[in-house]
Design a protein around this motif. Structure first.
Motif, PDB file in Angstrom:
ATOM      1  N   GLN A  39      -3.372  13.243  -2.462  1.00 18.46           N
ATOM      2  CA  GLN A  39      -3.771  14.106  -3.694  1.00 18.46           C
ATOM      3  C   GLN A  39      -5.260  14.229  -3.441  1.00 18.46           C
ATOM      4  OE1 GLN A  39      -1.824  12.150  -7.033  1.00 18.46           O
ATOM      5  NE2 GLN A  39      -0.235  13.351  -6.760  1.00 18.46           N
ATOM      6  N   LEU A  40      -5.816  13.265  -3.040  1.00 21.99           N
ATOM      7  CA  LEU A  40      -7.373  12.890  -2.887  1.00 21.99           C
ATOM      8  C   LEU A  40      -7.782  13.948  -1.954  1.00 21.99           C
ATOM      9  CD1 LEU A  40      -8.018   9.251  -3.087  1.00 21.99           C
ATOM     10  CD2 LEU A  40      -8.692  11.053  -4.884  1.00 21.99           C
ATOM     11  N   TRP A  99      -9.622   2.114   8.660  1.00 28.71           N
ATOM     12  CA  TRP A  99      -8.665   2.763   7.881  1.00 28.71           C
ATOM     13  C   TRP A  99      -7.231   2.485   8.425  1.00 28.71           C
ATOM     14  CZ3 TRP A  99     -10.768   8.471   8.362  1.00 28.71           C
ATOM     15  CH2 TRP A  99     -12.029   8.579   7.618  1.00 28.71           C
ATOM     16  N   THR A 100      -7.129   1.972   9.693  1.00 26.34           N
ATOM     17  CA  THR A 100      -5.838   1.699  10.244  1.00 26.34           C
ATOM     18  C   THR A 100      -5.482   0.454   9.644  1.00 26.34           C
ATOM     19  OG1 THR A 100      -5.882   3.291  12.083  1.00 26.34           O
ATOM     20  CG2 THR A 100      -4.268   1.511  12.259  1.00 26.34           C
ATOM     21  N   ARG A 101      -6.446  -0.647  10.060  1.00 25.17           N
ATOM     22  CA  ARG A 101      -6.308  -2.033   9.477  1.00 25.17           C
ATOM     23  C   ARG A 101      -5.871  -2.133   7.907  1.00 25.17           C
ATOM     24  NH1 ARG A 101     -10.448  -2.804  12.782  1.00 25.17           N
ATOM     25  NH2 ARG A 101     -11.900  -2.796  11.296  1.00 25.17           N
ATOM     26  N   ALA A 102      -6.619  -1.050   6.997  1.00 23.20           N
ATOM     27  CA  ALA A 102      -6.400  -1.192   5.665  1.00 23.20           C
ATOM     28  C   ALA A 102      -5.303  -0.838   5.219  1.00 23.20           C
ATOM     29  CB  ALA A 102      -7.544  -0.252   4.802  1.00 23.20           C
ATOM     30  N   ILE A 103      -4.570   0.287   5.620  1.00 23.43           N
ATOM     31  CA  ILE A 103      -3.369   0.806   5.455  1.00 23.43           C
ATOM     32  C   ILE A 103      -2.509  -0.187   6.114  1.00 23.43           C
ATOM     33  CG2 ILE A 103      -1.534   2.653   6.087  1.00 23.43           C
ATOM     34  CD1 ILE A 103      -3.994   4.649   6.396  1.00 23.43           C
ATOM     35  N   ALA A 104      -2.187  -0.751   7.294  1.00 28.36           N
ATOM     36  CA  ALA A 104      -1.367  -1.670   7.790  1.00 28.36           C
ATOM     37  C   ALA A 104      -1.476  -3.047   6.859  1.00 28.36           C
ATOM     38  CB  ALA A 104      -1.993  -2.156   9.155  1.00 28.36           C
ATOM     39  N   LYS A 105      -2.482  -3.398   6.605  1.00 30.83           N
ATOM     40  CA  LYS A 105      -2.553  -4.780   5.562  1.00 30.83           C
ATOM     41  C   LYS A 105      -1.766  -4.300   4.312  1.00 30.83           C
ATOM     42  CE  LYS A 105      -5.879  -7.691   3.427  1.00 30.83           C
ATOM     43  NZ  LYS A 105      -7.188  -8.169   2.962  1.00 30.83           N
ATOM     44  N   ALA A 106      -1.868  -3.365   3.642  1.00 27.45           N
ATOM     45  CA  ALA A 106      -1.320  -2.873   2.571  1.00 27.45           C
ATOM     46  C   ALA A 106       0.146  -2.615   3.029  1.00 27.45           C
ATOM     47  CB  ALA A 106      -1.675  -1.640   1.868  1.00 27.45           C
ATOM     48  N   LEU A 107       0.706  -2.107   3.806  1.00 27.11           N
ATOM     49  CA  LEU A 107       2.031  -2.088   4.431  1.00 27.11           C
ATOM     50  C   LEU A 107       2.616  -3.420   4.844  1.00 27.11           C
ATOM     51  CD1 LEU A 107       1.854   1.388   6.307  1.00 27.11           C
ATOM     52  CD2 LEU A 107       2.778   0.744   3.754  1.00 27.11           C
ATOM     53  N   GLU A 126     -16.702   3.902   5.001  1.00 26.46           N
ATOM     54  CA  GLU A 126     -16.606   2.756   4.067  1.00 26.46           C
ATOM     55  C   GLU A 126     -15.897   3.441   2.619  1.00 26.46           C
ATOM     56  OE1 GLU A 126     -20.626   1.037   3.892  1.00 26.46           O
ATOM     57  OE2 GLU A 126     -20.125  -0.062   5.757  1.00 26.46           O
ATOM     58  N   LEU A 127     -16.500   4.750   2.069  1.00 26.62           N
ATOM     59  CA  LEU A 127     -16.004   4.972   0.911  1.00 26.62           C
ATOM     60  C   LEU A 127     -14.363   5.451   1.010  1.00 26.62           C
ATOM     61  CD1 LEU A 127     -19.201   7.508  -0.014  1.00 26.62           C
ATOM     62  CD2 LEU A 127     -18.614   5.362  -1.014  1.00 26.62           C
ATOM     63  N   ILE A 128     -14.048   5.991   1.965  1.00 25.24           N
ATOM     64  CA  ILE A 128     -12.820   6.328   2.161  1.00 25.24           C
ATOM     65  C   ILE A 128     -11.877   5.204   2.330  1.00 25.24           C
ATOM     66  CG2 ILE A 128     -11.051   7.535   3.689  1.00 25.24           C
ATOM     67  CD1 ILE A 128     -13.226   9.479   4.347  1.00 25.24           C
ATOM     68  N   GLU A 129     -12.285   4.079   3.099  1.00 24.42           N
ATOM     69  CA  GLU A 129     -11.560   2.799   3.261  1.00 24.42           C
ATOM     70  C   GLU A 129     -11.541   1.962   1.997  1.00 24.42           C
ATOM     71  OE1 GLU A 129     -11.802  -1.321   5.502  1.00 24.42           O
ATOM     72  OE2 GLU A 129     -12.524   0.357   6.530  1.00 24.42           O
ATOM     73  N   HIS A 130     -12.702   2.269   1.149  1.00 25.70           N
ATOM     74  CA  HIS A 130     -12.571   1.620  -0.468  1.00 25.70           C
ATOM     75  C   HIS A 130     -11.506   2.355  -1.264  1.00 25.70           C
ATOM     76  CE1 HIS A 130     -15.535  -1.322   0.163  1.00 25.70           C
ATOM     77  NE2 HIS A 130     -16.632  -0.549   0.414  1.00 25.70           N
ATOM     78  N   ALA A 131     -11.403   3.661  -0.958  1.00 23.85           N
ATOM     79  CA  ALA A 131     -10.486   4.277  -1.715  1.00 23.85           C
ATOM     80  C   ALA A 131      -9.049   4.031  -1.384  1.00 23.85           C
ATOM     81  CB  ALA A 131     -10.738   5.786  -1.637  1.00 23.85           C
ATOM     82  N   LEU A 132      -8.794   3.780  -0.040  1.00 28.07           N
ATOM     83  CA  LEU A 132      -7.625   3.446   0.375  1.00 28.07           C
ATOM     84  C   LEU A 132      -7.027   2.223  -0.149  1.00 28.07           C
ATOM     85  CD1 LEU A 132      -7.724   4.432   4.139  1.00 28.07           C
ATOM     86  CD2 LEU A 132      -6.383   5.247   2.529  1.00 28.07           C
ATOM     87  N   VAL A 133      -7.930   1.107  -0.107  1.00 28.04           N
ATOM     88  CA  VAL A 133      -7.601  -0.313  -0.633  1.00 28.04           C
ATOM     89  C   VAL A 133      -7.431  -0.188  -2.068  1.00 28.04           C
ATOM     90  CG1 VAL A 133      -8.640  -2.193  -1.080  1.00 28.04           C
ATOM     91  CG2 VAL A 133      -8.936  -1.217   1.411  1.00 28.04           C
ATOM     92  N   ALA A 134      -8.322   0.654  -3.036  1.00 28.74           N
ATOM     93  CA  ALA A 134      -8.054   0.874  -4.278  1.00 28.74           C
ATOM     94  C   ALA A 134      -6.623   1.485  -4.733  1.00 28.74           C
ATOM     95  CB  ALA A 134      -9.253   1.496  -4.792  1.00 28.74           C
ATOM     96  N   ALA A 135      -6.316   2.333  -4.017  1.00 26.79           N
ATOM     97  CA  ALA A 135      -4.954   3.147  -4.263  1.00 26.79           C
ATOM     98  C   ALA A 135      -3.978   2.111  -3.849  1.00 26.79           C
ATOM     99  CB  ALA A 135      -4.835   4.370  -3.378  1.00 26.79           C
ATOM    100  N   LEU A 190       3.447   5.268  -3.525  1.00 30.11           N
ATOM    101  CA  LEU A 190       2.758   5.790  -4.544  1.00 30.11           C
ATOM    102  C   LEU A 190       1.163   5.768  -4.065  1.00 30.11           C
ATOM    103  CD1 LEU A 190       4.549   4.094  -7.628  1.00 30.11           C
ATOM    104  CD2 LEU A 190       4.984   6.467  -6.701  1.00 30.11           C
ATOM    105  N   ALA A 191       0.837   4.857  -3.316  1.00 25.83           N
ATOM    106  CA  ALA A 191      -0.483   4.957  -2.904  1.00 25.83           C
ATOM    107  C   ALA A 191      -0.655   5.935  -1.860  1.00 25.83           C
ATOM    108  CB  ALA A 191      -0.795   3.512  -2.442  1.00 25.83           C
ATOM    109  N   VAL A 192       0.298   5.915  -0.959  1.00 23.36           N
ATOM    110  CA  VAL A 192       0.240   7.274  -0.015  1.00 23.36           C
ATOM    111  C   VAL A 192      -0.011   8.748  -0.680  1.00 23.36           C
ATOM    112  CG1 VAL A 192       1.357   8.202   1.791  1.00 23.36           C
ATOM    113  CG2 VAL A 192       1.204   6.035   1.712  1.00 23.36           C
ATOM    114  N   ARG A 193       0.926   8.793  -1.970  1.00 24.65           N
ATOM    115  CA  ARG A 193       0.642  10.149  -2.430  1.00 24.65           C
ATOM    116  C   ARG A 193      -0.546  10.214  -3.128  1.00 24.65           C
ATOM    117  NH1 ARG A 193       5.877  11.045  -5.257  1.00 24.65           N
ATOM    118  NH2 ARG A 193       6.145  12.316  -3.461  1.00 24.65           N
TER     119      ARG A 193
END
Length: 188
Positions: free
Chosen positions: A89-90, A131-139, A64-73, A82-85
């Motif tokens: 970096q994290l 995590w895959t869903r969070a990244i896919a939603k952003a992309l 959950e913490l990592i997913e929140h970091a992904l969504v926030a980025a 830029l979010a991927v970068r």
């Protein structure tokens, strides 16, 4: 926070840290309790299922913490690359700060428990799916139907690069994966 809730949280945090650096089999209940500063009885009060229940809670919280970091980025940046970068970096900072002892806390446990029917492995699978869903939603706005596949590829590159960087004690695999993930985040 009540004392009991605080004790539970300390046990979960200690387990998460130890699972990341030592893996599932290398993390004993006594080490978790010592790190948490918690009495033995509190473990079985909060986690009657023992080690598997503690590990599952730790994996779920970490996911959950990592997913929140992904969504926030992704929320901070209009351009997904830029979010991927930022995410790379994290992970790079985590590798360096822990002298390559910690990379992805989920992969450490996943590798150990693969092929088992462990509920802990099921929690790892749920983490990767989230995590895959969070990244896919952003992309998705930029990539449409390709978003889920690109998200899966991105996560695969990140996980593999973290493993190689830890094993070789070298950031080059992570940097190479980052370059490719930046391309995956761009529209064709």
């Amino acid at each position: 926070m009540k004392k009991g809730d605080a004790t539970r949280a300390q046990i979960v945090a200690a387990a998460a840290e130890l699972l990341d650096s030592q893996g599932y089999h290398g993390t004993g209940i006594n080490a978790v309790l010592a790190k948490a500063g918690a009495p033995r009885g509190s473990l079985y009060f909060h986690f009657p299922g023992g080690k598997d229940e503690v590990a599952t809670a730790a994996i779920t919280q970490t996911a959950e913490l990592i997913e929140h970091a992904l969504v926030a980025a992704f929320a901070r940046h209009k351009r997904p690359e830029l979010a991927v970068r930022e995410v790379f970096q994290l992970f790079e900072a985590r590798l360096v700060e822990t002298d390559y002892a910690c990379g992805c806390p989920i992969s450490t446990v996943s590798l150990e428990l693969s092929g088992s029917g462990s509920p802990v492995l099921a929690a790892c699978a749920e983490a990767y799916e989230g995590w895959t869903r969070a990244i896919a939603k952003a992309l998705q706005p930029q990539l449409g139907r390709k978003a889920t596949e690109r998200a899966s590829l991105t996560l695969s590159l990140v996980e593999g690069a973290l493993l190689l960087s830890r094993a070789t004690r070298n950031l080059q695999p992570l940097h190479a994966a980052e370059r490719h993930c930046l391309e995956l985040a761009k529209a064709d």
